[in-house]
Structures are given as C-alpha cells and as structure tokens.
Write an enzyme that holds these catalytic residues in place. Structure first.
Site, mmCIF file in Angstrom:
data_model
loop_
_atom_site.group_PDB
_atom_site.id
_atom_site.type_symbol
_atom_site.label_atom_id
_atom_site.label_comp_id
_atom_site.label_asym_id
_atom_site.label_seq_id
_atom_site.Cartn_x
_atom_site.Cartn_y
_atom_site.Cartn_z
ATOM 1 N N GLU A 158 9.122 -2.468 1.771
ATOM 2 C CA GLU A 158 9.273 -2.420 3.233
ATOM 3 C C GLU A 158 10.513 -3.145 3.757
ATOM 4 O OE1 GLU A 158 5.518 -3.819 4.706
ATOM 5 O OE2 GLU A 158 4.432 -2.113 3.881
ATOM 6 N N GLU A 263 0.112 4.448 -1.713
ATOM 7 C CA GLU A 263 -0.954 3.724 -0.997
ATOM 8 C C GLU A 263 -1.741 4.678 -0.098
ATOM 9 O OE1 GLU A 263 0.504 0.114 0.841
ATOM 10 O OE2 GLU A 263 1.910 -0.271 -0.794
HETATM 11 C C1 GLA Z 1 1.330 -2.543 2.809
HETATM 12 C C2 GLA Z 1 1.409 -3.213 1.438
HETATM 13 C C3 GLA Z 1 0.111 -3.187 0.708
HETATM 14 C C4 GLA Z 1 -1.066 -3.454 1.598
HETATM 15 C C5 GLA Z 1 -1.017 -2.481 2.756
HETATM 16 C C6 GLA Z 1 -2.212 -2.572 3.645
HETATM 17 O O1 GLA Z 1 1.440 -1.212 2.783
HETATM 18 O O2 GLA Z 1 2.397 -2.674 0.635
HETATM 19 O O3 GLA Z 1 0.122 -4.157 -0.296
HETATM 20 O O4 GLA Z 1 -1.028 -4.765 2.041
HETATM 21 O O5 GLA Z 1 0.143 -2.775 3.483
HETATM 22 O O6 GLA Z 1 -2.906 -3.743 3.544
#
Ligand code: GLA
Length: 370
Positions: A158, A263
């Site tokens: 991120e 994710e």
């Molecule tokens: C981000 C992180 C994850 C997790 C998600 C939601 O996407 O990369 O590790 O913490 O948030 O919790």
C-alpha cells in the site's frame, strides 16, 4: 463412442446439479487445479490447529496460505532488537505439514508497524540512515529465517494513494521515494529465489493503477527484482466492474508480472469504497443482515463471485494465486465495529454458501481461455 457417452453423462449431471441445486462435490483447490492455486489468510488459532470449524476447511479446500497478522512488523518485531518468531514458526510449520504454498505478509507497510521504528530516542523522526538500517535488519532477519520455505513475500504494502502518487507514509517521508527500491533489494539479498510482490488495494481504479504501472516500470528499469503484483481485491458488490478487473489484470500482466489476487472478500454491506483499515474503522454503510443473508442477496453474492472468477479464469495464464482474506464469514476483518458481514464462501457455521457452489461451477464451465 465411450467419450461421447461420458460427455453426455457429464452434461446430464451438470443439468441435474443446476436444476436441483445439488452441492458440487469438489473442493476449491481441485476445481481450479489447472488454473491457479487457491489460498486463504489464516489466524493464530487456525495455524495452531485449534479452530475446529476452520481447520478442516483450510486443509480440504486450499493449497496456499497467507498469515493474517503474525508476520506484520508489530507482531514479529515488537521492540528494537526483539524478534518473536514463535507464532511465525508455527505458521510456516502448519503450511509445510499440509503441503501448502506459504506466503509472507508483509515487510514494509505504514499500518501495524510500531512507532519506535520511525523515531529516535527523543520520540522525534529518526534519520534516513537509521531507518534504512532498521529496514535492512528487519527484512534480512525475517526473510532470511524462512529462506526457501516462504516462497512469496509482500515486500511493500500500500505505498500508493488513490490519486496514484506515493503515499506520504513515514517510510517515504524519512527515507525518500527510494525506500521501495531498498526494500526489494534487501528482500532479494535475503532470499534470491523468493517471488517478491508489490501489494495494494483499488488498483482497478485508473489513477491508482496508472501510478502503480509507473512505479513498477521505474523499478524494472532500475533492475529492481519485483516479480509479482498483488491485487488485494477487497471488493464491493458493484465495484470493480468485470471490465475494470479484466483491464487491471491485463495491464499488470503486460508488464511481465505474475498477477495474484491476494486478499479477496466481497463487502455485502456497502459503505465508502476503501480497504484502508484506518478508514474502514470509521466508515458507515448498512448493517442490515445481522440475522443472516436473505436468499436474494445470497444469490447476488453468488453471482458476484462467479463473475469475478470468470475474469480470473480468463486470465489463468497470468494469475498464479487467488487468496481469500479469511476462512468463514465469522473470521473476517469486515465484521469490525459490530458489523455482521458475509463476505466469504463459508458461513459462520462453516457451511459452504451458494457463492461456494457458484465459484466451483465456474471451474466446470467451458472456457475459451483454457
Ligand atoms: C490490508 C492488509 C491486510 C489486512 C487488510 C484488512 O489490506 O494488507 O493485512 O490488514 O488490510 O484487515
């Protein structure tokens, strides 16, 4: 003749399954064996084999693992000079025991990283040289410990804002823009064979996608070993569109990267579109399904998942891994702040939802891409 008969049987069976809603008798990992691995993010109770509901699902359905929290900086390196590898060791052993591809998440991020990392003894921002040395030590120690066992690392998480510019994180502010290059270099030194990922959310949106493409191209020109892109895909019911998802995967595959969905979950409750956890904690949206999803919404969720998987299957040559962010609905981070969310394929009782069947059926559809 025999082949024709088998094809006929399979068609009839397919019609019966579709008509009666009979449960598909396969697992996610088997259904997509020819396409990509299917991963899941697991918590401590799960890798300690203490989740009687979740563990059988993990072992039956998935062939790749991500650690929900245990390898984040605050867990594995809570104080200067003190690493805690007890949990991460058990996570990796769980993956090996169950013959799964093991992912490491995450090395350099602005969240879940203790304040001391960025401060000097007086609590003021530390210097570029000190922070680079801390980063180098952290990456070498953590990646080095699991060299050859953790095959994929989220090196930087991120780093981009929604407008595609670099996020003004403490990493960027103290070290400068090249903190990203340094992180990848250190990870490569620590394990030259590991796949190194840049991981982010909302990469389907053009401004952010263009920023990511520019960043990756710059790293590639400099010879930095970034080998995969993680599309987090914390998605909504109506975002991203199939077209946006398709275009994003094509764009990153076009850079020569392995694409991974890292994710995946579908937020059925809505709210502002973001996956930034500090924003999610404050956002609204409805909490309308506290007693379970009404059948019509279950079906919408099933359709949504099927649409996404059709896009993933279309790109099966470029996609190596699709990972769900949690096992059952009850495990999901999207339940934060008292919300009762329903974002995954298994319900709170560990039962497969209509979305599970819909996803498995996509694997059984004839696809021109295969
Ligand atoms: C981000 C992180 C994850 C997790 C998600 C939601 O996407 O990369 O590790 O913490 O948030 O919790």
């Amino acid at each position: 003749m025999k082949n024709n008969l088998m094809a006929l049987c399979s068609t009839v069976l397919g019609m019966v399954v579709a008509a009666t809603g009979l449960r598909a008798q396969t697992t996610l990992k088997d259904a997509f064996q020819a396409d990509f691995r299917i991963g899941v993010a697991i918590n401590q109770k799960q890798f300690d084999d203490e989740d009687q509901r979740g563990d059988p699902i993990i072992k039956a359905q998935f062939n790749a693992l991500s650690p929900e929290n245990i390898l984040k900086w605050e867990s594995v390196h809570p104080e200067p000079g003190r690493y805690d590898f007890a949990g991460p060791d058990r996570y990796v052993e769980f993956g090996e025991k169950n013959h799964m591809l093991i992912v490491g998440h995450t090395l350099v991020w602005h969240n879940q990283t203790p304040k001391w990392v960025f401060q000097n003894a007086n609590g003021n921002p530390t210097t570029r040289a000190v922070l680079l040395e801390r980063m180098r030590d952290h990456i070498h120690t953590v990646v080095g410990r699991y060299r050859g066992r953790i095959k994929i690392w989220d090196v930087v998480n991120e780093a981009l804002q929604d407008d595609g510019k670099l996020r003004k994180s403490p990493w960027e502010q103290i070290i400068g823009d090249d903190y990203i290059e340094k992180a990848f270099q250190y990870a490569h030194e620590a394990d030259p064979d590991a796949i190194l990922r840049y991981n982010d959310y909302s990469l389907e949106n053009k401004p952010k996608q263009n920023g990511a493409i520019a960043l990756i191209k710059k790293l590639q020109t400099e010879g930095i070993p970034v080998t995969a892109i993680g599309l987090q895909d914390h998605v909504q019911m109506d975002w991203p569109t199939r077209e946006q998802e398709d275009a994003a995967i094509s764009a990153f595959a076009g850079l020569g990267l392995k694409v991974m969905i890292t994710e995946l979950d579908v937020n059925v409750l809505g709210g502002r579109q973001t996956a930034e956890i500090t924003e999610m904690a404050h956002q609204g949206g409805s909490n309308g399904y506290t007693n379970g999803l009404p059948p019509v919404v279950q079906q919408e969720l099933a359709n949504r998942y099927a649409d996404l998987f059709r896009v993933f299957v279309k790109h099966h040559d470029d996609i190596a891994l699709v990972t769900f962010w949690g096992v059952t609905d009850g495990d999901s981070w999207l339940n934060m702040r008292g919300r009762v969310n329903h974002p995954l394929l298994f319900d709170r009782a560990g039962q497969p939802k209509p979305a599970f069947d819909a996803v498995v059926r996509v694997a059984q559809e004839p696809s021109p891409a295969r």
